[in-house]
Design a protein around this motif. Structure first.
Motif, PDB file in Angstrom:
ATOM      1  N   ASP A 236       0.885  -1.174  -0.084  1.00  0.00           N
ATOM      2  CA  ASP A 236       0.038  -0.019  -0.153  1.00  0.00           C
ATOM      3  C   ASP A 236       0.837   1.244  -0.033  1.00  0.00           C
ATOM      4  O   ASP A 236       0.448   2.593   0.072  1.00  0.00           O
ATOM      5  CB  ASP A 236      -0.714   0.023   1.229  1.00  0.00           C
ATOM      6  CG  ASP A 236      -0.205  -0.278   2.525  1.00  0.00           C
ATOM      7  OD1 ASP A 236       0.771  -0.780   2.614  1.00  0.00           O
ATOM      8  OD2 ASP A 236      -0.939  -0.054   3.770  1.00  0.00           O
ATOM      9  N   TRP A 237       2.379   1.178  -0.258  1.00  0.00           N
ATOM     10  CA  TRP A 237       3.001   2.378  -0.211  1.00  0.00           C
ATOM     11  C   TRP A 237       3.487   2.343  -1.529  1.00  0.00           C
ATOM     12  O   TRP A 237       3.683   1.356  -2.522  1.00  0.00           O
ATOM     13  CB  TRP A 237       4.237   2.105   0.732  1.00  0.00           C
ATOM     14  CG  TRP A 237       3.964   2.304   1.978  1.00  0.00           C
ATOM     15  CD1 TRP A 237       3.224   1.477   2.979  1.00  0.00           C
ATOM     16  CD2 TRP A 237       4.308   3.554   2.999  1.00  0.00           C
ATOM     17  NE1 TRP A 237       3.317   1.785   4.355  1.00  0.00           N
ATOM     18  CE2 TRP A 237       3.892   3.222   4.255  1.00  0.00           C
ATOM     19  CE3 TRP A 237       5.008   4.631   2.663  1.00  0.00           C
ATOM     20  CZ2 TRP A 237       3.880   4.041   5.432  1.00  0.00           C
ATOM     21  CZ3 TRP A 237       5.161   5.452   3.647  1.00  0.00           C
ATOM     22  CH2 TRP A 237       4.639   5.094   5.127  1.00  0.00           C
ATOM     23  N   ASN A 238       3.984   3.819  -1.949  1.00  0.00           N
ATOM     24  CA  ASN A 238       4.595   4.049  -3.258  1.00  0.00           C
ATOM     25  C   ASN A 238       5.903   4.956  -2.989  1.00  0.00           C
ATOM     26  O   ASN A 238       5.992   5.529  -2.077  1.00  0.00           O
ATOM     27  CB  ASN A 238       3.559   4.598  -4.150  1.00  0.00           C
ATOM     28  CG  ASN A 238       3.209   6.090  -3.562  1.00  0.00           C
ATOM     29  OD1 ASN A 238       3.855   7.100  -3.999  1.00  0.00           O
ATOM     30  ND2 ASN A 238       2.008   6.081  -2.789  1.00  0.00           N
ATOM     31  N   LEU A 239       6.702   4.686  -3.822  1.00  0.00           N
ATOM     32  CA  LEU A 239       7.827   5.739  -4.047  1.00  0.00           C
ATOM     33  C   LEU A 239       7.640   6.661  -5.040  1.00  0.00           C
ATOM     34  O   LEU A 239       7.628   6.058  -6.445  1.00  0.00           O
ATOM     35  CB  LEU A 239       9.132   4.621  -4.379  1.00  0.00           C
ATOM     36  CG  LEU A 239      10.325   5.303  -4.535  1.00  0.00           C
ATOM     37  CD1 LEU A 239      10.869   5.968  -3.424  1.00  0.00           C
ATOM     38  CD2 LEU A 239      11.560   4.395  -5.067  1.00  0.00           C
ATOM     39  N   LYS A 240       8.208   7.841  -4.669  1.00  0.00           N
ATOM     40  CA  LYS A 240       8.075   8.910  -5.827  1.00  0.00           C
ATOM     41  C   LYS A 240       9.596   9.588  -5.763  1.00  0.00           C
ATOM     42  O   LYS A 240      10.093  10.066  -4.755  1.00  0.00           O
ATOM     43  CB  LYS A 240       6.974   9.933  -5.511  1.00  0.00           C
ATOM     44  CG  LYS A 240       6.992  10.920  -6.638  1.00  0.00           C
ATOM     45  CD  LYS A 240       5.529  11.821  -6.173  1.00  0.00           C
ATOM     46  CE  LYS A 240       4.370  11.135  -6.333  1.00  0.00           C
ATOM     47  NZ  LYS A 240       4.152  10.978  -7.879  1.00  0.00           N
ATOM     48  N   ILE A 241      10.086   9.623  -7.136  1.00  0.00           N
ATOM     49  CA  ILE A 241      11.483  10.282  -6.947  1.00  0.00           C
ATOM     50  C   ILE A 241      11.420  11.428  -7.675  1.00  0.00           C
ATOM     51  O   ILE A 241      10.868  11.664  -9.185  1.00  0.00           O
ATOM     52  CB  ILE A 241      12.410   9.321  -8.057  1.00  0.00           C
ATOM     53  CG1 ILE A 241      12.726   8.095  -7.040  1.00  0.00           C
ATOM     54  CG2 ILE A 241      13.685   9.764  -7.936  1.00  0.00           C
ATOM     55  CD1 ILE A 241      13.426   6.772  -7.601  1.00  0.00           C
ATOM     56  N   VAL A 242      11.863  12.702  -7.386  1.00  0.00           N
ATOM     57  CA  VAL A 242      11.654  14.094  -8.034  1.00  0.00           C
ATOM     58  C   VAL A 242      13.132  14.548  -8.184  1.00  0.00           C
ATOM     59  O   VAL A 242      14.009  14.462  -7.305  1.00  0.00           O
ATOM     60  CB  VAL A 242      10.950  14.816  -6.937  1.00  0.00           C
ATOM     61  CG1 VAL A 242      10.814  16.187  -7.834  1.00  0.00           C
ATOM     62  CG2 VAL A 242       9.480  14.250  -6.725  1.00  0.00           C
ATOM     63  N   GLY A 243      13.441  15.018  -9.440  1.00  0.00           N
ATOM     64  CA  GLY A 243      14.628  15.450  -9.859  1.00  0.00           C
ATOM     65  C   GLY A 243      15.025  15.054 -11.377  1.00  0.00           C
ATOM     66  O   GLY A 243      14.648  14.251 -11.747  1.00  0.00           O
ATOM     67  N   ASP A 244      15.925  15.765 -11.811  1.00  0.00           N
ATOM     68  CA  ASP A 244      16.732  15.455 -13.087  1.00  0.00           C
ATOM     69  C   ASP A 244      18.135  15.550 -12.734  1.00  0.00           C
ATOM     70  O   ASP A 244      18.753  15.721 -11.657  1.00  0.00           O
ATOM     71  CB  ASP A 244      16.098  16.656 -13.954  1.00  0.00           C
ATOM     72  CG  ASP A 244      16.399  16.208 -15.452  1.00  0.00           C
ATOM     73  OD1 ASP A 244      16.784  15.011 -15.713  1.00  0.00           O
ATOM     74  OD2 ASP A 244      16.006  16.846 -16.256  1.00  0.00           O
ATOM     75  N   GLY A 245      18.820  15.133 -13.933  1.00  0.00           N
ATOM     76  CA  GLY A 245      20.346  14.928 -13.840  1.00  0.00           C
ATOM     77  C   GLY A 245      20.645  13.932 -14.892  1.00  0.00           C
ATOM     78  O   GLY A 245      19.904  13.220 -15.788  1.00  0.00           O
ATOM     79  N   PRO A 246      22.195  13.744 -14.742  1.00  0.00           N
ATOM     80  CA  PRO A 246      22.870  12.983 -15.870  1.00  0.00           C
ATOM     81  C   PRO A 246      22.272  11.267 -15.748  1.00  0.00           C
ATOM     82  O   PRO A 246      22.608  10.703 -16.913  1.00  0.00           O
ATOM     83  CB  PRO A 246      24.324  13.232 -15.710  1.00  0.00           C
ATOM     84  CG  PRO A 246      24.319  13.486 -14.233  1.00  0.00           C
ATOM     85  CD  PRO A 246      22.985  14.553 -14.146  1.00  0.00           C
ATOM     86  N   ASP A 247      22.099  10.956 -14.748  1.00  0.00           N
ATOM     87  CA  ASP A 247      21.758   9.587 -14.517  1.00  0.00           C
ATOM     88  C   ASP A 247      20.101   9.116 -14.416  1.00  0.00           C
ATOM     89  O   ASP A 247      20.059   8.114 -14.117  1.00  0.00           O
ATOM     90  CB  ASP A 247      22.434   8.982 -13.373  1.00  0.00           C
ATOM     91  CG  ASP A 247      23.896   8.893 -13.507  1.00  0.00           C
ATOM     92  OD1 ASP A 247      24.310   8.721 -14.541  1.00  0.00           O
ATOM     93  OD2 ASP A 247      24.646   9.492 -12.565  1.00  0.00           O
TER      94      ASP A 247
END
Length: 380
Positions: A236-247
């Motif tokens: 019932d959990w989720n992962l959110k990744i915010v950001g930009d970059g070379p990888d």
């Protein structure tokens, strides 16, 4: 006082040093100082141009010095605050300005003094990063260390040298063989001031990462590896990744190959607070930081942070077990254990969330940090 900040770019919305510079500068302006910004890179055209000074880094040293002297004399600049342009070429320019314009110079180090020390461990990052940093360490021994050259050169030149934590002082002195008499310690301020509290935020079962997508420092691969273990146990959990970059592309590919469920990459954001407000848990996996702005930003909105014990200042921000968790560097098993503890114990998460809000609001509010800067400016 009339103050001139010097920075690479004038883009307060992109985060990091740029945002800190603008937040601090505008807060100082409100206390009566006249504040200007000098920069050579990109500009936020939406902000008023009257207090901005854009120079061309590709001009000759003499041309740059002339442009600065004219600006400093025209605007009666008394103090130059050098944020992150520390290379020897500009050290010569600062030295000339100091002697001809009679200004004082404050240097700010926005990274950890030991950011160049190789803390890698096999299997804890990409193979290419592991060997790249081994090679870099070898080159530093053979040809000299540019980080040390920059730190020592600016320390000798500056009237005051500002670190982000008192804990960095012995590290700086030991690595650079200086007496430390010019050192001061002032943390970064939290950029948010909307007085939002946990009590009126509807939290979701979201684990959040806000970071530049750059493996050499941020180690987002660790996040993905740990989510691979946690995702099935907490459906019932989720992962959110915010950001930009070379990888970023590499991370997306890695997540796809691992078949990671309930993960989303949101890209860069001008309003990261929208994500902090909703998330319950914040992950930092950096191998080094200067301060970790995202930690106090997460705390401000009651998002409980976890971070590796990879730099001294993390202990200023996180009181382990009270307003977050500090994990031994590279210990992904312990990181997973602490994540699991928060994800399954809602009451514990809520208690730590309230403590986190108080920490950020009390220790890192702009008023308190500006008061520290005003004391320093009076000393200079």
């Amino acid at each position: 006082m009339n103050i001139l900040f010097i920075e690479r770019e004038f883009l307060p919305t992109i985060g990091g040093v740029e945002r800190v510079t603008y937040v601090l500068g505008e807060a100082l302006r409100k206390t009566g100082h006249v504040v200007y910004y000098a920069f050579y890179g990109q500009d936020d055209a939406s902000l008023v141009a009257d207090y901005k000074f854009h120079f061309n880094q590709h001009d000759s040293d003499e041309s740059i010095m002339t442009a600065f002297k004219n600006f400093i004399n025209t605007n009666n600049i008394e103090i130059l605050i050098c944020q992150n342009i520390h290379i020897p070429r500009f050290q010569k320019i600062y030295k000339s300005l100091k002697s001809t314009c009679e200004i004082k110079i404050i240097t700010c180090l926005h990274g950890s003094p030991d950011m160049w020390v190789n803390k890698n461990k096999w299997g804890c990052t990409f193979v290419r990063i592991y060997f790249k940093e081994l090679l870099r360490s070898l080159l530093f021994k053979l040809k000299g260390n540019p980080y040390k050259v920059n730190q020592v050169g600016m320390y000798e030149l500056a009237d005051k040298y500002v670190l982000l934590s008192k804990a960095f002082k012995p590290v700086f002195c030991r690595l650079n063989d200086v007496d430390g008499s010019k050192l001061s310690a002032i943390p970064n301020p939290c950029p948010f001031m909307d007085l939002t509290t946990k009590g009126n935020i509807r939290k979701e079962k979201t684990v959040l990462v806000v970071s530049r997508m750059a493996e050499q420092q941020k180690r987002i691969s660790n996040v993905l590896q740990m989510w691979h273990v946690l995702a099935d146990e907490y459906p019932d959990w989720n992962l959110k990744i915010v950001g930009d970059g070379p990888d970023l592309t590499t991370y997306k590919s890695m997540a796809s190959k691992m078949h990671l469920p309930r993960i989303s990459f949101a890209g860069s954001s001008r309003t990261p607070q929208d994500y902090y407000k909703k998330a319950k848990i914040f992950m930092m996996t950096s191998i080094w930081e200067g301060f970790g702005m995202t930690l106090i930003e997460a705390q401000y909105y009651g998002c409980v942070p976890l971070a590796y014990d990879s730099y001294a200042a993390v202990h200023d921000i996180i009181q382990d077990g009270e307003n977050g968790f500090i994990i031994p560097l590279h210990d992904k098993c312990e990181y997973i254990n602490k994540m699991s503890l928060l994800m399954k114990d809602e009451n514990l998460c809520d208690i730590m969330s309230e403590c986190a809000i108080k920490t950020s609001a009390n220790k890192y509010n702009q008023k308190r940090i500006v008061e520290m800067w005003n004391v320093l400016l009076d000393e200079v």
